[in-house]
Structure formats: structure tokens, C-alpha cells
Motif scaffolding. Structure first.
Motif, PDB file in Angstrom:
ATOM      1  N   MET A 200       0.838  -1.210   0.000  1.00  0.00           N
ATOM      2  CA  MET A 200       0.000   0.000   0.000  1.00  0.00           C
ATOM      3  C   MET A 200       0.872   1.258   0.000  1.00  0.00           C
ATOM      4  SD  MET A 200      -3.405  -0.414   2.293  1.00  0.00           S
ATOM      5  CE  MET A 200      -2.517  -0.246   3.827  1.00  0.00           C
ATOM      6  N   PRO A 201       1.167   1.846  -1.145  1.00  0.00           N
ATOM      7  CA  PRO A 201       2.020   3.040  -1.203  1.00  0.00           C
ATOM      8  C   PRO A 201       1.464   4.215  -0.405  1.00  0.00           C
ATOM      9  CG  PRO A 201       1.746   2.087  -3.390  1.00  0.00           C
ATOM     10  CD  PRO A 201       0.760   1.403  -2.492  1.00  0.00           C
ATOM     11  N   ARG A 202       0.118   4.301  -0.304  1.00  0.00           N
ATOM     12  CA  ARG A 202      -0.445   5.436   0.424  1.00  0.00           C
ATOM     13  C   ARG A 202      -0.017   5.446   1.890  1.00  0.00           C
ATOM     14  NH1 ARG A 202      -4.959   2.097  -0.555  1.00  0.00           N
ATOM     15  NH2 ARG A 202      -5.782   1.086   1.311  1.00  0.00           N
ATOM     16  N   GLY A 203       0.402   4.278   2.399  1.00  0.00           N
ATOM     17  CA  GLY A 203       0.848   4.205   3.778  1.00  0.00           C
ATOM     18  C   GLY A 203       2.152   4.924   4.027  1.00  0.00           C
ATOM     19  N   PHE A 204       2.866   5.270   2.932  1.00  0.00           N
ATOM     20  CA  PHE A 204       4.157   5.952   3.087  1.00  0.00           C
ATOM     21  C   PHE A 204       3.967   7.332   3.724  1.00  0.00           C
ATOM     22  CE2 PHE A 204       7.790   8.443   1.410  1.00  0.00           C
ATOM     23  CZ  PHE A 204       8.801   7.685   1.965  1.00  0.00           C
ATOM     24  N   ILE A 205       2.864   7.984   3.432  1.00  0.00           N
ATOM     25  CA  ILE A 205       2.585   9.298   4.032  1.00  0.00           C
ATOM     26  C   ILE A 205       2.416   9.153   5.537  1.00  0.00           C
ATOM     27  CG2 ILE A 205       0.993  11.257   4.063  1.00  0.00           C
ATOM     28  CD1 ILE A 205       0.336  10.627   1.151  1.00  0.00           C
ATOM     29  N   ARG A 206       1.691   8.113   5.929  1.00  0.00           N
ATOM     30  CA  ARG A 206       1.503   7.849   7.358  1.00  0.00           C
ATOM     31  C   ARG A 206       2.836   7.544   8.026  1.00  0.00           C
ATOM     32  NH1 ARG A 206      -2.921   3.870  10.109  1.00  0.00           N
ATOM     33  NH2 ARG A 206      -1.930   3.642  12.133  1.00  0.00           N
ATOM     34  N   PHE A 207       3.699   6.776   7.347  1.00  0.00           N
ATOM     35  CA  PHE A 207       5.006   6.454   7.898  1.00  0.00           C
ATOM     36  C   PHE A 207       5.835   7.718   8.113  1.00  0.00           C
ATOM     37  CE2 PHE A 207       9.500   5.800   6.652  1.00  0.00           C
ATOM     38  CZ  PHE A 207       9.931   5.153   7.792  1.00  0.00           C
ATOM     39  N   LEU A 208       5.862   8.601   7.114  1.00  0.00           N
ATOM     40  CA  LEU A 208       6.629   9.843   7.247  1.00  0.00           C
ATOM     41  C   LEU A 208       6.117  10.690   8.406  1.00  0.00           C
ATOM     42  CD1 LEU A 208       7.226  11.016   3.561  1.00  0.00           C
ATOM     43  CD2 LEU A 208       8.873  10.025   5.161  1.00  0.00           C
ATOM     44  N   LEU A 209       4.795  10.800   8.523  1.00  0.00           N
ATOM     45  CA  LEU A 209       4.208  11.563   9.629  1.00  0.00           C
ATOM     46  C   LEU A 209       4.608  10.953  10.970  1.00  0.00           C
ATOM     47  CD1 LEU A 209       2.240  13.723  10.745  1.00  0.00           C
ATOM     48  CD2 LEU A 209       0.420  12.013  10.507  1.00  0.00           C
ATOM     49  N   SER A 210       4.513   9.636  11.082  1.00  0.00           N
ATOM     50  CA  SER A 210       4.865   8.960  12.333  1.00  0.00           C
ATOM     51  C   SER A 210       6.340   9.148  12.666  1.00  0.00           C
ATOM     52  CB  SER A 210       4.544   7.466  12.224  1.00  0.00           C
ATOM     53  OG  SER A 210       3.177   7.252  11.978  1.00  0.00           O
ATOM     54  N   LEU A 211       7.194   9.103  11.632  1.00  0.00           N
ATOM     55  CA  LEU A 211       8.630   9.277  11.843  1.00  0.00           C
ATOM     56  C   LEU A 211       8.947  10.694  12.315  1.00  0.00           C
ATOM     57  CD1 LEU A 211      11.368   7.865  11.583  1.00  0.00           C
ATOM     58  CD2 LEU A 211      11.501   8.729   9.234  1.00  0.00           C
ATOM     59  N   VAL A 212       8.310  11.687  11.711  1.00  0.00           N
ATOM     60  CA  VAL A 212       8.524  13.086  12.119  1.00  0.00           C
ATOM     61  C   VAL A 212       8.087  13.284  13.570  1.00  0.00           C
ATOM     62  CG1 VAL A 212       7.740  15.452  11.770  1.00  0.00           C
ATOM     63  CG2 VAL A 212       8.394  14.059   9.804  1.00  0.00           C
ATOM     64  N   ILE A 213       6.919  12.742  13.939  1.00  0.00           N
ATOM     65  CA  ILE A 213       6.427  12.889  15.316  1.00  0.00           C
ATOM     66  C   ILE A 213       7.360  12.181  16.293  1.00  0.00           C
ATOM     67  CG2 ILE A 213       4.529  12.362  16.895  1.00  0.00           C
ATOM     68  CD1 ILE A 213       2.619  12.670  14.557  1.00  0.00           C
ATOM     69  N   PHE A 214       7.909  11.037  15.872  1.00  0.00           N
ATOM     70  CA  PHE A 214       8.867  10.323  16.724  1.00  0.00           C
ATOM     71  C   PHE A 214      10.096  11.181  17.009  1.00  0.00           C
ATOM     72  CE2 PHE A 214      12.705   7.481  16.471  1.00  0.00           C
ATOM     73  CZ  PHE A 214      12.663   7.070  17.790  1.00  0.00           C
ATOM     74  N   ILE A 215      10.651  11.807  15.971  1.00  0.00           N
ATOM     75  CA  ILE A 215      11.830  12.663  16.144  1.00  0.00           C
ATOM     76  C   ILE A 215      11.501  13.868  17.017  1.00  0.00           C
ATOM     77  CG2 ILE A 215      13.470  14.144  14.920  1.00  0.00           C
ATOM     78  CD1 ILE A 215      13.213  12.184  12.535  1.00  0.00           C
ATOM     79  N   VAL A 216      10.324  14.459  16.797  1.00  0.00           N
ATOM     80  CA  VAL A 216       9.899  15.609  17.602  1.00  0.00           C
ATOM     81  C   VAL A 216       9.708  15.199  19.057  1.00  0.00           C
ATOM     82  CG1 VAL A 216       8.020  17.256  17.993  1.00  0.00           C
ATOM     83  CG2 VAL A 216       8.853  16.830  15.664  1.00  0.00           C
ATOM     84  N   SER A 217       9.128  14.010  19.277  1.00  0.00           N
ATOM     85  CA  SER A 217       8.900  13.547  20.654  1.00  0.00           C
ATOM     86  C   SER A 217      10.223  13.345  21.393  1.00  0.00           C
ATOM     87  CB  SER A 217       8.082  12.251  20.653  1.00  0.00           C
ATOM     88  OG  SER A 217       8.830  11.169  20.113  1.00  0.00           O
ATOM     89  N   LEU A 218      11.261  12.869  20.682  1.00  0.00           N
ATOM     90  CA  LEU A 218      12.578  12.732  21.309  1.00  0.00           C
ATOM     91  C   LEU A 218      13.130  14.089  21.724  1.00  0.00           C
ATOM     92  CD1 LEU A 218      14.427  10.043  19.134  1.00  0.00           C
ATOM     93  CD2 LEU A 218      13.574   9.806  21.468  1.00  0.00           C
ATOM     94  N   ALA A 219      12.943  15.085  20.848  1.00  0.00           N
ATOM     95  CA  ALA A 219      13.413  16.436  21.165  1.00  0.00           C
ATOM     96  C   ALA A 219      12.635  17.013  22.354  1.00  0.00           C
ATOM     97  CB  ALA A 219      13.258  17.333  19.947  1.00  0.00           C
ATOM     98  N   CYS A 220      11.345  16.736  22.410  1.00  0.00           N
ATOM     99  CA  CYS A 220      10.494  17.285  23.482  1.00  0.00           C
ATOM    100  C   CYS A 220      10.849  16.713  24.846  1.00  0.00           C
ATOM    101  CB  CYS A 220       9.027  17.017  23.174  1.00  0.00           C
ATOM    102  SG  CYS A 220       8.369  17.978  21.795  1.00  0.00           S
ATOM    103  N   VAL A 221      11.263  15.446  24.878  1.00  0.00           N
ATOM    104  CA  VAL A 221      11.567  14.825  26.174  1.00  0.00           C
ATOM    105  C   VAL A 221      13.019  15.059  26.580  1.00  0.00           C
ATOM    106  CG1 VAL A 221       9.837  13.041  25.759  1.00  0.00           C
ATOM    107  CG2 VAL A 221      12.230  12.572  25.196  1.00  0.00           C
ATOM    108  N   GLY A 222      13.777  15.774  25.749  1.00  0.00           N
ATOM    109  CA  GLY A 222      15.162  16.082  26.095  1.00  0.00           C
ATOM    110  C   GLY A 222      16.085  14.881  26.006  1.00  0.00           C
ATOM    111  N   TRP A 223      15.814  13.990  25.051  1.00  0.00           N
ATOM    112  CA  TRP A 223      16.640  12.793  24.899  1.00  0.00           C
ATOM    113  C   TRP A 223      18.044  13.180  24.461  1.00  0.00           C
ATOM    114  CZ3 TRP A 223      18.793  10.529  20.376  1.00  0.00           C
ATOM    115  CH2 TRP A 223      19.303   9.235  20.543  1.00  0.00           C
ATOM    116  N   SER A 224      19.048  12.569  25.098  1.00  0.00           N
ATOM    117  CA  SER A 224      20.441  12.880  24.778  1.00  0.00           C
ATOM    118  C   SER A 224      20.972  11.899  23.736  1.00  0.00           C
ATOM    119  CB  SER A 224      21.315  12.807  26.040  1.00  0.00           C
ATOM    120  OG  SER A 224      21.212  11.534  26.655  1.00  0.00           O
ATOM    121  N   PHE A 225      21.564  12.430  22.682  1.00  0.00           N
ATOM    122  CA  PHE A 225      22.049  11.598  21.581  1.00  0.00           C
ATOM    123  C   PHE A 225      23.193  10.704  22.039  1.00  0.00           C
ATOM    124  CE2 PHE A 225      25.021  10.735  18.149  1.00  0.00           C
ATOM    125  CZ  PHE A 225      24.188  10.187  17.187  1.00  0.00           C
ATOM    126  N   SER A 226      23.120   9.438  21.603  1.00  0.00           N
ATOM    127  CA  SER A 226      24.192   8.480  21.880  1.00  0.00           C
ATOM    128  C   SER A 226      24.204   7.471  20.745  1.00  0.00           C
ATOM    129  CB  SER A 226      23.959   7.772  23.219  1.00  0.00           C
ATOM    130  OG  SER A 226      24.771   6.613  23.323  1.00  0.00           O
TER     131      SER A 226
END
Length: 267
Positions: free
Chosen positions: A122-148
Motif C-alpha cells: 500500500m504506497p499510500r501508507g508511506f505518508i503515514r510512515f513519514l508523519l509517524s517518523l517526524v512525530i517520533f523525532i519531535v517527541s525525542l526532542a520534546c523529552v530532552g533525549w540525549s544523543f548516543s
């Protein structure tokens, strides 16, 4: 044929499946847009659950709001990939079995398990994947996750293994159609378990926790990758690798046993 040539061949076949299904999806633009709107709503509904829950409490077990937000994000990324690659195929598996389409698939000079798993991509699911990935990255930034780098590598390994297990359990369940008849909603059996994984699995009582770790290890889909993202643990990664490989081997075993009991529609 060399292994590299086989891999390239299957990539080309996957590309053809993806292209064909994208053309099919885009035939009706209104339907395409509406389906994506509904998918977006499902993604945000799980975040609403977290916000409402932690509006009333401080922690759930060892999970606070920040970690739970990351957990839901990981689940959404994994779930969007599952829906994009496999869901449509598993929903249609029983009908392919009993309407004769599997007969045609078995005659093709490629892996039938690969075809029934990925054909209705289902190619249309790629949009959902991108949205989920962006929110995941934003959520890491919001919780102050330290890069390792260790955390990132551990998380990637845990996520891939968890996604592999997710495929395995769904595939094994739909293969039960070989023995139980044309049960067109059998895929909901595995979904009822995997859809629980945006909730921290270790908040359950000890007995259920062991069940979700050893016998129906859905804990590996989102909870373990989330925990490793904060606290790397080589022991749990090794356990996840062993169980994920075991379940992936079981997919092949169940598939071939199912084919032995399968009678061609045309026979």
C-alpha cells in the motif's frame, strides 16, 4: 543464480508491485485523500490517549509522560510500516487461498511466501510512515533525549527485530486459514495483540508480562526498542534476537506445512 542476483531480482519485483499498487491507489484521488485523513486521525488518537492518561496520573509503572510519548511514536512508526507492507496482503490471504489465486502464485518462479506477503503493498501508507517518523523525532526532542550512538544502534537493531516479529506473528496467524477454512477476518486475531503495544507491556502483572515476553512476545515491538533508546541493554537485545529469529523460522515451517495440506482449487 548468485545471492546478490536473487536480492536484486526481488527488489525489482517489489518495485513492480509498489508501482502497480500506487497506480491503483491514485485512480480515485478523493478516496486516496480520505483514506490518508482517516489514517492521520488514527495516529493522533493514540497520542490523545497518552495526554488524557497523564492528565490524571504522574506515572504508569516505571513510565512517565515523556517515555510514554516516545513509546507511542515508536509504535506508530512500526504500525505504519506494517500497514504499508503487509496488512492488505494478510487481509486478503484467506480469499486468495479459497478463490484460486494462490494456485497462480505457486506456479510463478519466485518465492510464494514473498508474493503473498508483499504483493498488495500500500504506497499510500508511506505518508503515514513519514508523519509517524517526524512525530517520533519531535517527541525525542520534546523529552530532552540525549544523543548516543550506542543508543541509536541498539534501538535500530531492536526496532528491526521487533518489526520482524510483528510480521511473523501476523503471518503465522493468517496461515491458520489452511486448516480452519475461509476465515476472512482471522488477521484480527493477531492485530488484537499487537495493537496493545503502544501501552508499556511491563505495567501488566508478572504472569502476563512473562506471557508477552516469552510466549507472545509483543513486548519486542515497541516497549523494548523504547527502553533501549533510554537505557541500552545487550541482554534483552540478545533475547529479542533469539525469539525473533525463532518466530521467523516458524513462519517458514507453518507456511510449508500449510501447503502440504492445501488442495488446489482447480484440482
Amino acid at each position: 543464480m548468485l545471492p546478490m542476483e536473487v536480492n536484486v531480482r526481488y527488489l525489482k519485483i517489489f518495485y513492480l508491485f509498489a508501482r502497480q499498487n500506487l497506480m491503483k491507489d491514485m485512480q480515485y484521488k478523493g478516496d486516496f485523500i480520505l483514506r490518508n485523513i482517516v489514517m492521520f486521525l488514527w495516529v493522533f488518537m493514540r497520542y490523545i490517549f497518552v495526554f488524557v492518561s497523564f492528565n490524571q496520573i504522574v506515572t504508569i509503572g516505571d513510565w512517565n509522560f515523556d517515555k510514554s510519548l516516545v513509546l507511542v511514536s515508536i509504535f506508530n512508526v512500526s504500525h505504519s510500516l506494517y500497514k504499508m507492507f503487509f496488512e492488505e496482503n494478510f487481509m486478503n490471504f484467506a480469499s486468495k487461498l479459497y478463490e484460486g489465486e494462490l494456485d497462480q502464485i505457486l506456479l510463478k518462479p519466485i518465492s510464494a511466501q514473498f508474493t503473498v506477503s508483499i504483493q498488495d503493498f500500500m504506497p499510500r501508507g508511506f505518508i503515514r510512515f513519514l508523519l509517524s517518523l517526524v512525530i517520533f523525532i519531535v517527541s525525542l526532542a520534546c523529552v530532552g533525549w540525549s544523543f548516543s550512538l550506542v543508543k541509536i544502534l541498539g534501538f535500530i537493531v531492536a526496532f528491526i527485530l521487533g518489526f520482524s516479529f510483528s510480521y511473523s506473528i501476523h503471518f503465522i496467524v493468517v496461515c491458520l486459514s489452511f486448516w480452519f477454512g475461509n476465515v476472512d477476518n482471522i488477521h484480527f486475531l493477531s492485530r488484537s495483540f499487537t495493537n496493545l503495544t503502544y501501552i508499556p507491556m511491563d505495567i501488566f502483572p508478572l504472569g502476563m508480562n512473562l506471557f508477552f515476553t516469552l510466549f507472545m512476545p509483543i513486548v519486542f515491538i515497541a516497549t523494548v526498542p523504547a527502553k533501549i533508546l533510554f537505557e541500552p541493554n545487550i541482554g534483552i537485545l540478545v533475547l529479542e534476537a533469539i525469539i525473533s529469529i525463532l518466530f521467523f523460522w516458524l513462519t517458514s515451517l507453518v507456511w510449508h506445512q500449510g501447503l502440504k495440506s492445501y488442495s488446489s482449487v482447480s484440482s
